[in-house]
Design a protein around this motif. Structure first.
Motif, PDB file in Angstrom:
ATOM      1  N   ASN A  61      -3.827   1.431  90.979  1.00  0.00           N
ATOM      2  CA  ASN A  61      -4.447   1.746  89.691  1.00  0.00           C
ATOM      3  C   ASN A  61      -5.228   0.556  89.154  1.00  0.00           C
ATOM      4  OD1 ASN A  61      -3.190   4.292  89.748  1.00  0.00           O
ATOM      5  ND2 ASN A  61      -1.348   3.469  88.798  1.00  0.00           N
ATOM      6  N   VAL A  62      -4.683  -0.640  89.337  1.00  0.00           N
ATOM      7  CA  VAL A  62      -5.348  -1.856  88.870  1.00  0.00           C
ATOM      8  C   VAL A  62      -6.604  -2.121  89.689  1.00  0.00           C
ATOM      9  CG1 VAL A  62      -5.045  -4.304  88.359  1.00  0.00           C
ATOM     10  CG2 VAL A  62      -3.093  -2.759  88.201  1.00  0.00           C
ATOM     11  N   VAL A  63      -6.550  -1.818  90.983  1.00  0.00           N
ATOM     12  CA  VAL A  63      -7.727  -1.988  91.837  1.00  0.00           C
ATOM     13  C   VAL A  63      -8.883  -1.159  91.307  1.00  0.00           C
ATOM     14  CG1 VAL A  63      -8.680  -1.558  94.131  1.00  0.00           C
ATOM     15  CG2 VAL A  63      -6.401  -2.542  93.906  1.00  0.00           C
ATOM     16  N   THR A  64      -8.586   0.076  90.918  1.00  0.00           N
ATOM     17  CA  THR A  64      -9.626   0.965  90.398  1.00  0.00           C
ATOM     18  C   THR A  64     -10.189   0.458  89.074  1.00  0.00           C
ATOM     19  OG1 THR A  64      -8.569   2.864  91.472  1.00  0.00           O
ATOM     20  CG2 THR A  64     -10.132   3.332  89.692  1.00  0.00           C
ATOM     21  N   LYS A  65      -9.297   0.000  88.178  1.00  0.00           N
ATOM     22  CA  LYS A  65      -9.739  -0.397  86.842  1.00  0.00           C
ATOM     23  C   LYS A  65     -10.510  -1.712  86.830  1.00  0.00           C
ATOM     24  CE  LYS A  65      -6.166   2.081  84.264  1.00  0.00           C
ATOM     25  NZ  LYS A  65      -5.051   1.977  83.306  1.00  0.00           N
ATOM     26  N   LEU A  66     -10.131  -2.644  87.697  1.00  0.00           N
ATOM     27  CA  LEU A  66     -10.776  -3.961  87.665  1.00  0.00           C
ATOM     28  C   LEU A  66     -12.255  -3.870  88.021  1.00  0.00           C
ATOM     29  CD1 LEU A  66     -10.229  -6.939  87.141  1.00  0.00           C
ATOM     30  CD2 LEU A  66      -9.773  -7.224  89.579  1.00  0.00           C
ATOM     31  N   GLY A  67     -12.610  -2.904  88.857  1.00  0.00           N
ATOM     32  CA  GLY A  67     -13.995  -2.777  89.244  1.00  0.00           C
ATOM     33  C   GLY A  67     -14.832  -1.915  88.318  1.00  0.00           C
ATOM     34  N   THR A  68     -14.220  -1.371  87.244  1.00  0.00           N
ATOM     35  CA  THR A  68     -14.970  -0.473  86.358  1.00  0.00           C
ATOM     36  C   THR A  68     -14.968  -0.893  84.894  1.00  0.00           C
ATOM     37  OG1 THR A  68     -13.016   0.946  86.071  1.00  0.00           O
ATOM     38  CG2 THR A  68     -14.526   1.493  87.877  1.00  0.00           C
ATOM     39  N   GLU A  69     -13.939  -1.623  84.466  1.00  0.00           N
ATOM     40  CA  GLU A  69     -13.828  -1.938  83.041  1.00  0.00           C
ATOM     41  C   GLU A  69     -14.444  -3.265  82.658  1.00  0.00           C
ATOM     42  OE1 GLU A  69      -9.856  -1.563  81.645  1.00  0.00           O
ATOM     43  OE2 GLU A  69      -9.706   0.572  82.127  1.00  0.00           O
ATOM     44  N   LEU A  70     -14.372  -4.259  83.542  1.00  0.00           N
ATOM     45  CA  LEU A  70     -14.866  -5.585  83.177  1.00  0.00           C
ATOM     46  C   LEU A  70     -16.393  -5.639  83.188  1.00  0.00           C
ATOM     47  CD1 LEU A  70     -13.888  -8.366  82.351  1.00  0.00           C
ATOM     48  CD2 LEU A  70     -13.830  -9.023  84.756  1.00  0.00           C
ATOM     49  N   VAL A  76     -23.041  -2.733  90.301  1.00  0.00           N
ATOM     50  CA  VAL A  76     -23.343  -4.137  90.589  1.00  0.00           C
ATOM     51  C   VAL A  76     -22.539  -4.635  91.789  1.00  0.00           C
ATOM     52  CG1 VAL A  76     -21.565  -5.147  89.102  1.00  0.00           C
ATOM     53  CG2 VAL A  76     -23.733  -6.358  89.448  1.00  0.00           C
ATOM     54  N   PHE A  77     -21.432  -3.933  92.117  1.00  0.00           N
ATOM     55  CA  PHE A  77     -20.597  -4.328  93.250  1.00  0.00           C
ATOM     56  C   PHE A  77     -21.198  -3.799  94.558  1.00  0.00           C
ATOM     57  CE2 PHE A  77     -17.111  -4.669  90.053  1.00  0.00           C
ATOM     58  CZ  PHE A  77     -16.808  -6.002  90.284  1.00  0.00           C
ATOM     59  N   THR A  78     -22.341  -4.322  94.946  1.00  0.00           N
ATOM     60  CA  THR A  78     -22.857  -4.035  96.279  1.00  0.00           C
ATOM     61  C   THR A  78     -21.981  -4.750  97.301  1.00  0.00           C
ATOM     62  OG1 THR A  78     -24.342  -5.938  96.257  1.00  0.00           O
ATOM     63  CG2 THR A  78     -25.186  -3.855  95.353  1.00  0.00           C
ATOM     64  N   LEU A  79     -22.122  -4.390  98.562  1.00  0.00           N
ATOM     65  CA  LEU A  79     -21.302  -5.027  99.593  1.00  0.00           C
ATOM     66  C   LEU A  79     -21.561  -6.523  99.646  1.00  0.00           C
ATOM     67  CD1 LEU A  79     -19.244  -4.679 101.800  1.00  0.00           C
ATOM     68  CD2 LEU A  79     -21.079  -4.070 103.394  1.00  0.00           C
ATOM     69  N   GLU A  80     -22.830  -6.902  99.540  1.00  0.00           N
ATOM     70  CA  GLU A  80     -23.160  -8.334  99.557  1.00  0.00           C
ATOM     71  C   GLU A  80     -22.583  -9.061  98.348  1.00  0.00           C
ATOM     72  OE1 GLU A  80     -26.242  -6.039 101.797  1.00  0.00           O
ATOM     73  OE2 GLU A  80     -25.268  -5.871  99.840  1.00  0.00           O
ATOM     74  N   GLY A 115     -18.712 -14.084  86.267  1.00  0.00           N
ATOM     75  CA  GLY A 115     -19.944 -14.760  86.660  1.00  0.00           C
ATOM     76  C   GLY A 115     -20.973 -13.775  87.175  1.00  0.00           C
ATOM     77  N   LEU A 116     -20.527 -12.799  87.963  1.00  0.00           N
ATOM     78  CA  LEU A 116     -21.413 -11.744  88.438  1.00  0.00           C
ATOM     79  C   LEU A 116     -21.945 -10.916  87.268  1.00  0.00           C
ATOM     80  CD1 LEU A 116     -22.629  -9.777  90.534  1.00  0.00           C
ATOM     81  CD2 LEU A 116     -20.375  -8.690  90.678  1.00  0.00           C
ATOM     82  N   GLY A 117     -21.042 -10.551  86.350  1.00  0.00           N
ATOM     83  CA  GLY A 117     -21.453  -9.743  85.205  1.00  0.00           C
ATOM     84  C   GLY A 117     -22.435 -10.457  84.296  1.00  0.00           C
ATOM     85  N   LEU A 118     -22.221 -11.749  84.073  1.00  0.00           N
ATOM     86  CA  LEU A 118     -23.146 -12.525  83.240  1.00  0.00           C
ATOM     87  C   LEU A 118     -24.524 -12.630  83.884  1.00  0.00           C
ATOM     88  CD1 LEU A 118     -20.863 -15.452  81.993  1.00  0.00           C
ATOM     89  CD2 LEU A 118     -21.960 -13.719  80.565  1.00  0.00           C
TER      90      LEU A 118
END
Length: 392
Positions: A61-70, A76-80, A115-118
């Motif tokens: 559940n945490v895996v799913t949320k960390l990639g969508t809420e922050l 933005v989460f491309t493979l690269e 850092g990615l989000g900023l």
């Protein structure tokens, strides 16, 4: 090309999980190892098992949320980008493990994702602010609760529990039958056995809690990119964590178990109890739990509290008949060991309460636990912001 990148991503993800095993085994089982309640190998085995259970059950559940809420745009989460984020998380954690300091995996991972989000202008500042507030408050709570216990209640608690180590091993193996059977050693007292089981059980609880939150730090970017399914990601991560626990975690076990402060069994139970309670509380609120920092500050607080325990008024203003201050009055240890008068140097027979708290090691731990997440955050931001390949 995509298949090659995926293989690289899985290897980088396992590298991160390997360092998670190295950085989180110390806070979970350092108190138990420091109290000689369990060996380093035993701690590593329990870490691997309970981390995987936590990751497989609640961690998904945490895996799913960390990639969508922050971040407000999960695209933005491309493979690269995911591989780059995982790279900075792994490098930052490796720095902490090399210095023997268990860095906060949650802070490091959130820092890299931030850092990615900023860089991409998609960071959710409200969510980030809530996380930061709890990261500041929770270690302070752990520090002061442990300090109060160490300063005002530890002596009585230690006398009530009285879990002193016996001369022999805790268990022995009966090999008289076909199947070897572990039995309690004759020299083991009942309170020692109960205390040992308690501190190891709390360590297992912390390992489980680590799995529920920290597995996301290793695999969430890849799972969020859609390139790796949830179950294989958790399996890869769990295996790598176990390898890290058996190898690089040995230094962090020493740091958390003995280098900051000497931890008898009673103290180990206090630290683990305070830390695990706060971690469970934060997890219930949905906050990525920085239990490495909480456990570290709990150890620091308890050591400081024990080292600075005040004497009573009668001991300060009493006449010549006032009995000397003893170690159990200062830190709750064995009665009968006299301490030197205030201001005099300790001798071999009269240890100082200050020996229970080591400021130099504490400063190194606190410094590194701030530097490591900063490395991940700044490195990720500069990379995503100025490398044209990411198009931000």
């Amino acid at each position: 090309m995509v298949e090659l990148l995926l293989v690289v991503g899985v290897l980088v993800s396992m590298f991160v999980a390997y360092n998670i095993g190295g950085s989180t085994t110390g806070p979970a089982f350092g108190p138990a190892v420091g109290a000689d309640a369990i060996s380093k190998s035993g701690a590593a085995a329990l870490m691997g098992v309970f981390f995987f259970i936590g990751a497989w059950t609640i961690g998904r559940n945490v895996v799913t949320k960390l990639g969508t809420e922050l971040v407000v745009d999960p695209a933005v989460f491309t493979l690269e980008a995911s591989i780059t984020v995982l790279f900075f998380i792994g490098i930052a954690l490796l720095v902490g493990n090399v210095f023997g300091v268990p860095a906060s995996t949650s802070m490091t991972a959130v820092g890299a994702i931030a850092g990615l989000g900023l860089a991409g202008g998609v960071l959710d500042l409200a969510v980030m602010g809530e996380i930061l507030v709890w990261w500041i408050v929770s270690p302070i709570i752990g520090f002061w609760v442990s300090l109060i216990i160490g300063r005002y209640f530890y002596a009585r608690l230690n006398r009530a529990v009285a879990m002193e180590r016996s001369t022999g091993p805790l268990l022995e193996v009966d090999r008289s039958g076909v199947v070897p059977i572990p039995r309690v050693h004759p020299t083991t007292n009942r309170r020692e056995l109960i205390g040992t089981i308690t501190v190891v059980a709390i360590g297992c609880l912390m390992a489980f809690s680590s799995g529920t939150s920290n597995i996301a730090n290793a695999v969430a970017p890849l799972v969020g990119s859609g390139e790796l399914a949830m179950n294989p990601a958790i399996i890869f991560g769990g295996v790598a964590v176990a390898i890290g626990a058996f190898t690089i975690a040995r230094r962090t076990l020493e740091t958390m178990g003995s280098d900051i402060t000497e931890l008898p069994l009673t103290a180990a139970i206090v630290v683990a109890g305070v830390s695990s309670t706060l971690v469970v509380f934060l997890s219930a609120l949905g906050i990525p739990a920085s239990f490495v920092v909480i456990a570290t500050m709990s150890i620091v607080g308890l050591g400081w509290g024990r080292a600075t325990r005040p004497v009573t008024v009668s001991e300060v203003v009493g006449d010549q008949q006032t009995p000397p201050v003893t170690v159990d009055a200062l830190a709750g240890d064995e009665p009968g060991e006299e301490l030197p008068p205030i201001g005099e140097e300790p001798t071999e027979s009269a240890p100082s309460g200050g020996d229970l708290f080591k400021p130099a090691t504490t400063a190194r731990v606190v410094l590194m636990q701030n530097i490591v997440p900063a490395i991940a955050t700044v490195g990720a931001y500069l990379t995503f912001r100025f490398l044209p390949v990411f198009g931000f």
